[in-house]
Design an enzyme around this catalytic site. Structure first.
Site, mmCIF file in Angstrom:
data_model
loop_
_atom_site.group_PDB
_atom_site.id
_atom_site.type_symbol
_atom_site.label_atom_id
_atom_site.label_comp_id
_atom_site.label_asym_id
_atom_site.label_seq_id
_atom_site.Cartn_x
_atom_site.Cartn_y
_atom_site.Cartn_z
ATOM 1 N N LYS A 19 -12.572 -0.407 -4.225
ATOM 2 C CA LYS A 19 -13.499 -1.500 -2.658
ATOM 3 C C LYS A 19 -13.850 -0.251 -2.639
ATOM 4 O O LYS A 19 -15.724 0.080 -2.454
ATOM 5 C CB LYS A 19 -12.896 -1.584 -1.977
ATOM 6 C CG LYS A 19 -14.240 -2.673 -0.755
ATOM 7 C CD LYS A 19 -12.406 -3.514 -0.108
ATOM 8 C CE LYS A 19 -13.957 -3.858 1.357
ATOM 9 N NZ LYS A 19 -13.432 -4.499 2.109
ATOM 10 N N GLU A 56 -5.194 7.516 -4.747
ATOM 11 C CA GLU A 56 -4.450 7.859 -5.634
ATOM 12 C C GLU A 56 -5.736 7.252 -7.300
ATOM 13 O O GLU A 56 -5.441 7.889 -7.890
ATOM 14 C CB GLU A 56 -3.696 6.392 -5.708
ATOM 15 C CG GLU A 56 -2.469 7.220 -4.157
ATOM 16 C CD GLU A 56 -3.398 6.410 -3.120
ATOM 17 O OE1 GLU A 56 -4.156 6.529 -2.885
ATOM 18 O OE2 GLU A 56 -1.479 6.036 -2.331
ATOM 19 N N GLY A 73 -9.282 -6.707 -0.012
ATOM 20 C CA GLY A 73 -8.742 -5.964 -1.107
ATOM 21 C C GLY A 73 -7.706 -6.733 -1.468
ATOM 22 O O GLY A 73 -8.082 -7.417 -2.899
ATOM 23 N N ARG A 74 -7.467 -7.552 -0.935
ATOM 24 C CA ARG A 74 -5.654 -8.764 -1.430
ATOM 25 C C ARG A 74 -6.463 -10.126 -1.486
ATOM 26 O O ARG A 74 -6.371 -10.640 -2.349
ATOM 27 C CB ARG A 74 -4.827 -8.819 -0.375
ATOM 28 C CG ARG A 74 -4.806 -9.089 0.998
ATOM 29 C CD ARG A 74 -4.350 -8.485 2.303
ATOM 30 N NE ARG A 74 -4.484 -8.827 3.570
ATOM 31 C CZ ARG A 74 -4.961 -7.534 4.280
ATOM 32 N NH1 ARG A 74 -5.380 -6.476 3.178
ATOM 33 N NH2 ARG A 74 -5.311 -8.015 5.352
ATOM 34 N N GLU A 115 0.672 -7.477 3.966
ATOM 35 C CA GLU A 115 -0.737 -6.461 4.567
ATOM 36 C C GLU A 115 -1.655 -7.420 5.716
ATOM 37 O O GLU A 115 -2.539 -7.299 6.317
ATOM 38 C CB GLU A 115 -1.209 -6.104 3.396
ATOM 39 C CG GLU A 115 -2.037 -4.752 3.752
ATOM 40 C CD GLU A 115 -3.235 -4.598 2.434
ATOM 41 O OE1 GLU A 115 -3.845 -4.699 2.637
ATOM 42 O OE2 GLU A 115 -2.588 -2.660 2.408
ATOM 43 N N HIS A 122 21.251 -13.869 -11.093
ATOM 44 C CA HIS A 122 22.670 -13.025 -10.804
ATOM 45 C C HIS A 122 22.055 -11.104 -10.268
ATOM 46 O O HIS A 122 22.284 -10.466 -10.547
ATOM 47 C CB HIS A 122 22.204 -12.434 -12.381
ATOM 48 C CG HIS A 122 22.348 -13.675 -13.409
ATOM 49 N ND1 HIS A 122 23.826 -14.329 -13.113
ATOM 50 C CD2 HIS A 122 21.702 -14.469 -13.400
ATOM 51 C CE1 HIS A 122 23.612 -15.578 -14.157
ATOM 52 N NE2 HIS A 122 22.114 -15.724 -14.503
ATOM 53 N N LYS A 124 -1.831 7.580 5.490
ATOM 54 C CA LYS A 124 -2.651 8.021 4.139
ATOM 55 C C LYS A 124 -3.821 9.686 5.288
ATOM 56 O O LYS A 124 -3.710 10.139 4.650
ATOM 57 C CB LYS A 124 -4.385 7.587 4.346
ATOM 58 C CG LYS A 124 -3.541 6.156 3.222
ATOM 59 C CD LYS A 124 -4.913 5.169 3.083
ATOM 60 C CE LYS A 124 -4.962 3.737 2.758
ATOM 61 N NZ LYS A 124 -6.053 3.060 2.482
HETATM 62 O O1 F6P Z 1 -3.963 1.142 1.467
HETATM 63 C C1 F6P Z 1 -4.706 -0.020 1.778
HETATM 64 C C2 F6P Z 1 -5.723 -0.584 0.881
HETATM 65 O O2 F6P Z 1 -6.836 -0.098 1.077
HETATM 66 C C3 F6P Z 1 -5.910 -2.437 0.592
HETATM 67 O O3 F6P Z 1 -5.723 -3.095 1.867
HETATM 68 C C4 F6P Z 1 -6.649 -2.080 -0.227
HETATM 69 O O4 F6P Z 1 -6.563 -3.006 -2.131
HETATM 70 C C5 F6P Z 1 -5.639 -0.992 -1.272
HETATM 71 O O5 F6P Z 1 -6.186 0.285 -0.601
HETATM 72 C C6 F6P Z 1 -6.826 0.361 -2.189
HETATM 73 O O6 F6P Z 1 -8.029 0.373 -1.843
HETATM 74 P P1 F6P Z 1 -9.483 -0.016 -2.249
HETATM 75 O O7 F6P Z 1 -9.410 -0.594 -2.823
HETATM 76 O O8 F6P Z 1 -10.767 0.852 -1.770
HETATM 77 O O9 F6P Z 1 -9.312 1.740 -3.469
#
Ligand code: F6P
Length: 546
Positions: A208, A214, A268-269, A354, A385, A503
């Site tokens: 987003k 990452e 995002g979610r 979240e 299990h 972060k």
């Molecule tokens: O760190 C949490 C978050 O902001 C989530 O809410 C989001 O889905 C994820 O990181 C990834 O963010 P992006 O889509 O901006 O890379």
């Protein structure tokens, strides 16, 4: 909505009194007293049958809970979301993922502007692009057709698409593999790269913000891998991106035709319904994705237009609040008894925790009640299990959601019989338990160990099948459930400030951790506590020897 604190509301206090009155009752007795309990406390909506009769509720409990929802402004909050109001107050954003699955002519407004023309134009681009890739018309830099899709993202840009693509495996084009990479540990990317051919690969970078550490690290590594084999010019044919930050995606070298927008009113979610679903669309085709949207849209209409007491997401939300706040239940366990839904608990963890893992209300005051529960779970019957022991005999009360598809990938074969028997047996065992008095053949010393208290609640969702439509309904059902709970607790379910501190600290640690020797980093680490510095130095010592 009443401005009184939550716990002083008459509706809250009535529930406290009611919970105390129910405390001596066992679910076994409630079933024995009312042969129609299942009919009374279950609900069919299209292809979903929800059974909530195995809960510590009486029919009047739901009335009291619905009253709480009413005074906490659930109806107004719901209307505000659909009207595109900026209900994500701390980020000053509208929350309009429902627009993404609006397939009618209806306008969806944010600040007086209808967002639907942009949404429709993006859908049309997604269809054209995915059709071109799937038909082989879109070729890689060496003229080969695309046979491998690699989604790079994290959080909502990973969990939703990964879950949906996996659940819809039966709908995937067998000639196109799809893999998901999220972890900055290079091992994950390398595992995927080892099995693909660069000239036949399309990387889909989902972010987003396009600033997530990452994702940018993995995207850069993928780019380096590709260009080392096919040259810089190949990026345009082998990378697509989805982001609100279209400029950053283009700067990364992705061709404008392959950059798909999303909007700040999509969390995002909640983004699987947007172009973040691109990997699913590529794997399963646009029509399948459209059916996913159709299912979610059906749930939206139900949620938007049905009175609180007959509204499935609201009912499930209220039952959840009942246990969290009136029975001190710390968690909810979610068990899909269907291999295709095995990743659902991971998606739900982000969606729920979240959204509602919050300690302050919308106006910044500390919450006075418990808020979102810990969500965990796993596929049935595997989970039986592992962690089911705790569900059955721990003193903790953990309400459960069982999700079962009536038709398996192989229809209603013997494997489905076994799965179904196991799922039903678990809900029955949790509810009924087994009294010591029924253990006459068991040596006395063992009886306490073999006794089950029962009275442990569960919801069961029976799905006709795992189709894109039903899956869309299921995901939207939980989204609205989480939203309603957030409204009752008075928290902002759409921000996630709790992920920021880590972060920032990681960013500030990076210069020290990228240093060559421990001596060089020591100075930088002086400002940290002894534990963090000590652990970092241990890493640097090993690194210096490699
Ligand atoms: O760190 C949490 C978050 O902001 C989530 O809410 C989001 O889905 C994820 O990181 C990834 O963010 P992006 O889509 O901006 O890379």
């Amino acid at each position: 909505m009443s401005s009184s604190p939550l716990t002083t509301l008459p509706a809250w206090q009535a529930l406290q009194t009611h919970a105390a009155a129910l405390s001596g009752l066992h679910l076994r007795d409630l079933f024995a007293a009312d042969p129609d309990r299942f009919a009374r406390l279950s609900f069919s909506f299209g292809p979903i049958r929800a059974d909530y009769s195995k809960n510590r509720i009486m029919p009047e409990t739901l009335g009291l809970l619905a009253e709480l929802a009413r005074v906490r402004g659930v109806e107004e909050g719901r209307a505000a979301m659909f009207a595109g109001e900026r209900i994500n107050t701390t980020e000053n954003r509208a929350v309009l993922h429902v627009a993404l699955r609006n397939r009618e002519e209806r306008a969806m407004m944010v600040d007086g502007v209808d967002v639907m023309p942009d949404v429709r134009a993006t859908r049309a681009r997604l269809k054209t692009f995915s059709d071109a890739v799937r038909s082989g018309q879109w070729k890689g830099a060496t003229g080969k057709v695309i046979r491998h899709i690699v989604n790079i993202g994290i959080g909502g840009s990973h969990l939703g698409p990964m879950f949906v693509a996996d659940a819809l495996k039966d709908f995937q084009n067998p000639g196109l593999s799809v893999a998901f990479v999220s972890n900055p540990d290079r091992a994950q990317l390398d595992e995927v790269l080892a099995h693909i051919e660069p000239g036949e690969t399309l990387f889909v970078i989902c972010s987003k913000t396009f600033t997530t550490a990452e994702t940018t690290a993995n995207a850069s590594a993928a780019r380096a891998w590709l260009t080392a084999r096919l040259g810089e010019g190949a990026v345009a044919k082998h990378f697509a991106a989805v982001s609100t930050n279209v400029e950053a995606a283009q700067k990364f070298g992705i061709h404008a035709d392959a950059v798909f927008p999303m909007w700040d009113w999509v969390g995002g979610r909640y983004s699987i319904w947007s172009a973040i679903g691109l990997s699913v669309i590529l794997a399963c085709g646009y029509d399948t994705f459209d059916q996913l949207l159709a299912g979610a849209e059906a749930m939206d209409r139900h949620f938007e237009t049905t009175s609180l007491g007959a509204n499935l997401p609201v009912i499930l939300a209220l039952i959840g609040v009942w246990y969290t706040d009136f029975f001190d239940a710390p968690a909810v366990a979610v068990m899909p008894y269907d291999h295709r839904l095995k990743l659902f608990p991971f998606h739900l963890q982000q969606l729920d925790m979240e959204s509602n893992g919050k300690g302050v209300t919308k106006d910044g005051a500390p919450v006075e009640t418990k808020t979102g529960p810990i969500i965990f779970g796993g596929g049935g019957s595997d989970s039986q299990h592992s962690f089911f022991q705790l569900l059955h005999q721990s003193p903790r009360l953990i309400p459960c959601d069982f999700i079962i598809a009536l038709k398996g990938a192989d229809g209603a074969g013997p494997s489905r019989d076994l799965l179904m028997a196991n799922a039903l047996a678990q809900t029955e065992a949790l509810m009924k338990g087994r009294a010591a008095a029924d253990l006459t053949a068991t040596p006395e010393a063992l009886r306490p160990h073999r006794e089950f208290t029962g009275n442990r609640p569960s919801n069961t969702l029976l799905l006709d099948e795992i189709s894109p439509y039903v899956l869309g309904m299921l995901i939207a059902l939980y989204e609205h459930k989480v939203f309603v709970q957030g409204l009752i607790w008075g928290v902002n379910s759409f921000d996630q400030w709790g992920v920021e501190l880590g972060k920032e600290l990681a960013k500030s640690l990076m210069p020290a951790l990228t240093e060559k020797g421990p001596a060089a980093a020591e100075g930088i680490l002086q400002s940290r506590d002894s534990s963090t510095a000590g652990l970092a130095l241990a890493y640097l010592q090993v690194k210096a020897q490699l």
